[in-house]
Design a protein around this motif. Sequence first.
Motif, PDB file in Angstrom:
ATOM      1  N   TYR A 175       0.845  -1.193   0.000  1.00  0.00           N
ATOM      2  CA  TYR A 175       0.000   0.000   0.000  1.00  0.00           C
ATOM      3  C   TYR A 175       0.882   1.245   0.000  1.00  0.00           C
ATOM      4  O   TYR A 175       1.749   1.419   0.856  1.00  0.00           O
ATOM      5  N   GLY A 221     -10.399   3.556  -2.349  1.00  0.00           N
ATOM      6  CA  GLY A 221     -10.356   4.952  -2.742  1.00  0.00           C
ATOM      7  C   GLY A 221     -11.511   5.769  -2.213  1.00  0.00           C
ATOM      8  O   GLY A 221     -12.046   5.524  -1.134  1.00  0.00           O
ATOM      9  N   CYS A 261      -2.965   7.238  -0.115  1.00  0.00           N
ATOM     10  CA  CYS A 261      -4.135   7.834  -0.772  1.00  0.00           C
ATOM     11  C   CYS A 261      -3.667   9.015  -1.617  1.00  0.00           C
ATOM     12  O   CYS A 261      -2.897   9.864  -1.149  1.00  0.00           O
ATOM     13  N   CYS A 290      -9.638   8.645   1.519  1.00  0.00           N
ATOM     14  CA  CYS A 290      -9.913   7.371   0.855  1.00  0.00           C
ATOM     15  C   CYS A 290     -10.789   6.553   1.811  1.00  0.00           C
ATOM     16  O   CYS A 290     -10.278   5.832   2.687  1.00  0.00           O
ATOM     17  N   SER A 317      -6.777   4.803  -3.841  1.00  0.00           N
ATOM     18  CA  SER A 317      -5.982   3.966  -2.947  1.00  0.00           C
ATOM     19  C   SER A 317      -5.002   3.207  -3.841  1.00  0.00           C
ATOM     20  O   SER A 317      -5.399   2.361  -4.649  1.00  0.00           O
TER      21      SER A 317
END
Length: 577
Positions: free
Chosen positions: A145, A223, A148, A210, A229
């Motif tokens: 990850y 997102g 955002c 997000c 995202s």
Amino acid sequence: MAKAFFRLQKFLRRTQFLLFFLTAAYLMAGSLLLLQRSRLVIQQGSRGTPANQALPGPEEMSRAGIVDPRTLQSPRPGARLLVGMDALQEPALDPRHSPRWLMSRNSELRQLRRRWFHRLTSDQEPMQTAGFKATKHATEHKGTYMGCFTDDSRERTLKGAVFYDLRKMTVAHCQEACAERAYSYAGLAYGAECYCGNTLPAAAAKAEECSSECRGEKGSVCGGVNRLSVYRVEELRAAAGRRRNVIYRGCFRAPENLTDTFPASLIQPNLTVEMCSEFCSKKEFPLAVIRGRECYCGYPTGHFSLRDGTDGLRCSGTHNTSSTAEGKYCLVYQTPVQDTRCTDRKFLTTKSKVFVALSSFPGAGNTWARHLIEHATGYYTGSYYFDGALYNKGFKGEKDHWRSRRTICVKTHESGKTEIEMFDSAILLIRNPYKSLMAEFNRKYAGHLGYATDRNWKSKEWPDFVNSYASWWASHVLEWLKYGKRLLIVHYEDLKQSLIPKLKEMVEFLNVTVTEDRLLCVENNRDGNFKRSGAKQKNFEPFTQEMKDLINRYILTVDEALRGRNFSGLPREYVPR
């Protein structure tokens, strides 16, 4: 006396209770009937079936004197079978075989078919989707990850492939889809949209912005509004590479100036297809072009349209290593990267003055034609119906009211006079009835992308389906020829074989101007998300001779009707087999 009075009183009490019970049952039955009728009205609306008119079943139709279509025969050798055309009349026809009989029969059967069709379109879900594997995923996300980020619909942050699943989107789906197409980053927005790219977005946003939950995965974030995202999926690319497709497009004459034609290039000793494809994929180009040690990346353009392929022998060597003759020819490969020059779509900014139908018999390729039109014009197409499966995969015009005039054209399978005359003009898409019937039967039992089983084909449903739907195929064309105000006839087979010329005709008919590069992009993305993967071969012939005789008569009927209206007749492959 008292005893008799007591008995009478007891009897009246029982009667009172019985009357109360009967009254309550009567009211409940009436309420249920009213609700059922209201439901039918809501479902059918203005589509032609009054609320108090029951739809006939096969037994009722038989008792009403509706003749089986197999009895439709020519009354004498050489007699014309033109159906539904007032200008051409056949003298001394048996009333059962006359144009009026087929029109009347079709009108009665249409109500039954319409109810069946609407139920199917609202309930069906495709078995699988292009870009997303229909497999279960763990809730843990394999990608990293990144955060955002902001996103602008007018200038996409991740400019690669775009996928929609407005019902079942998950982070894992999006990651795998982007990894399989050789992208480094996957971004999710609005809880249902997936974007791919190789460059990390520049503008970061607050983490709490997000906040949209993934449609197909509770507790996961996909997102938000104009927020992405973003996940890095480079670690998934190695595994995805084994499944990734690099398609050989052919041997072509090289442009005079390759560096001007293609925006990216690489010179590499011992160059292989894998090296060139990987390089072009990272640069987000859909074409990898190899000439000797040289690798070029780009798009199909007017200078290099991929229309005029040459003999593969002119490209010496193999598909893995190439040293083309005297540098005049080059090998071309399609990378996993999607051509995104034509993927942007929107609703019309002002209401259309001309109300255009995209009309076809079910199974004739209407969804595919909509895909082509939307990507060529940049505008959504609408639908007379609502198909949740299509809406979930990006046909956003499905949910717009069909009379809103915010779409470039409206899909319809209707063929009644009232429905036809509501449109100012129409593109009439016609497909070989043998192929159409099989495609619609597959959709009925297995969704937009699946195939009916052998058990389905060998059941009683298949001959009943052919007997009912074959006449609908003919009358659909004939009624649009009769009542349509302005028509463009498009044969599915011609569109498939000569995509760009036919698509140009359709776009001009819709009064939209498009660039050559956009049309070439459509050709590069011609299949869309609702094409069945290959033809599933059956080890038996689904059409009996009796079915063929029936269908062949309808083919001759429609062919003559088209020629009678100064249109070209049906393609030669329709000719009775």
